[in-house]
Design an enzyme around this catalytic site. Structure first.
Site, PDB file in Angstrom:
ATOM      1  CG  HIS A 134     -41.858 -14.138  -3.717  1.00 30.20           C
ATOM      2  ND1 HIS A 134     -42.600 -13.395  -2.826  1.00 30.20           N
ATOM      3  CD2 HIS A 134     -42.616 -14.251  -4.835  1.00 30.20           C
ATOM      4  CE1 HIS A 134     -43.766 -13.082  -3.375  1.00 30.20           C
ATOM      5  NE2 HIS A 134     -43.790 -13.587  -4.594  1.00 30.20           N
ATOM      6  CD  GLU A 187     -40.671 -13.509   0.161  1.00 32.03           C
ATOM      7  OE1 GLU A 187     -41.857 -13.550  -0.208  1.00 32.03           O
ATOM      8  OE2 GLU A 187     -39.779 -12.964  -0.521  1.00 32.03           O
ATOM      9  CB  CYS A 242     -44.138  -9.714  -5.162  1.00 39.43           C
ATOM     10  SG  CYS A 242     -45.081 -10.701  -6.353  1.00 39.43           S
TER      11      CYS A 242
END
Length: 365
Positions: free
Chosen positions: A341, A343, A253
């Site tokens: 993302h 994660e 990001c």
């Protein structure tokens, strides 16, 4: 309940009821299309100085708990929902959403036509906004909104970074060590690395190359974070130094935008950004389409392939909604990025394989 108003910088006004703390707040109005994971959204440092509009109409039904935070506080400047849950109903809940907002002083507004507000932001773009439950005069609030700083030119990573380094140990056998530059890191990043036997040293945003090398890293990670990447000169130069030393580097990001700048590309502000957990992205390497979690208002302006100081670079991922660059891969130095993302908590997890790709890159290097 107390009345509240929301005023956008172009004068569009919405009326509703106070939700959370009583007061007044300002920020950039953005919307997220996620239907779940509101607690992770609220505690994501990348939302610093933003007033978040939830497009899902019913928010708060599972309450909040002590385990799902992505940082140690709520970072959004304000919160906008249509229909807050009247009660929390989940075995993991330790509190209601509204009580959590009140406790942390987060000013919100409920009862807003969030569909109309979202359509307005899609047509006009993200813009400054004010939410007040202490002043019902929209013209007075509008004047204060227009005095607020814009997101373009905002250097915010120093406001969200950890003040001191800390370590997240590998789970099971320790295999590798990563130095993570905290530009607004989420807790789930070192957790995903820990599952792969990686010990993560989370470092403040102002860390130097010597600071990173002091932990003897096998690789370096640049985290997500808030603000305009064009202002982040220190991390950009640090990324260049990491690549010159041929230390494996992975950026997510904001970290992806920093690496893009380090490779010589420009960045620009998107009209209303990508925010939500249902964004389709194509991995150009495998040609597979992933449903992914996004939270970015800026993007990298890069051609499909290029060559510069660090050799050949290719765009590795693209958003299928608008063809925005969502990842870069260096072919001659061990570095790659994604704009979204992997994660993601509470999901989706289609892109979790990127942490395996990072581990493989470290082992090859």
């Amino acid at each position: 309940m107390s009345e509240a108003i929301l005023v956008l910088e172009d004068g569009r006004t919405f009326h509703g009821e106070a939700f959370g703390a009583i007061g007044e707040t300002f920020g950039e109005a953005v919307f997220t299309t996620a239907m779940t994971g509101y607690q992770e959204t609220l505690t994501d440092p990348s939302y610093h100085r933003q007033v978040v509009v939830q497009t899902a109409p019913h928010i708060g039904n599972t309450g909040v708990n002590e385990d799902d935070d992505e940082s140690d506080r709520i970072w959004v400047s304000g919160y906008v929902v249509r229909d807050p849950a009247r009660m929390a109903s989940n075995w993991r809940a330790t509190d209601s959403l509204e009580l959590r907002l009140k406790r942390e002083g987060i000013v919100g507004i409920a009862g807003v036509d969030t569909r109309a507000l979202t359509r307005h932001l899609r047509e006009r773009g993200a813009m400054r906004v004010g939410v007040s439950s202490v002043d019902s005069d929209p013209f007075a609030l509008l004047a204060r909104v227009r005095e607020q700083p814009e997101m373009v030119g905002a250097d915010l990573s120093a406001e969200v970074t950890t003040p001191q380094p800390y370590v997240v140990q590998a789970q099971g056998e320790h295999r590798l060590t990563v130095a993570a530059l905290d530009l607004g890191i989420k807790r789930n990043v070192p957790r995903r690395l820990a599952k792969r036997g990686i010990t993560t040293h989370v470092m403040p945003a102002h860390s130097t190359m010597d600071d990173l090398l002091a932990v003897k890293p096998d690789a370096v990670f640049f985290s997500p974070g808030p603000g305009d990447p064009a202002t982040a000169d220190h991390p950009m130069h640090l990324a260049q130094e990491v690549m010159r030393r041929r230390i494996p580097l992975f950026g997510i990001c904001f970290g992806s935008q920093i690496l893009g700048r380090a490779l010589g590309f420009g960045t620009y502000k998107l009209g209303y950004g990508h925010r939500g957990i249902n964004q389709p992205v194509m991995d150009q390497i495998t040609r597979k389409v992933e449903v992914t979690s996004h939270n970015h208002g800026f993007a990298v302006d890069a051609p499909a392939t290029s060559e510069g100081e660090f050799g050949r670079v290719e765009v590795s991922h693209v958003c299928l909604n608008d063809n925005v660059v969502e990842g870069l891969r260096c072919l001659d130095v061990p570095a790659f990025t994604v704009q979204y993302h992997p994660e993601a908590a509470a999901g989706p997890h289609d892109a979790d394989y990127l942490f395996d790709r990072f581990t493989e890159l470290i082992e090859r290097a």
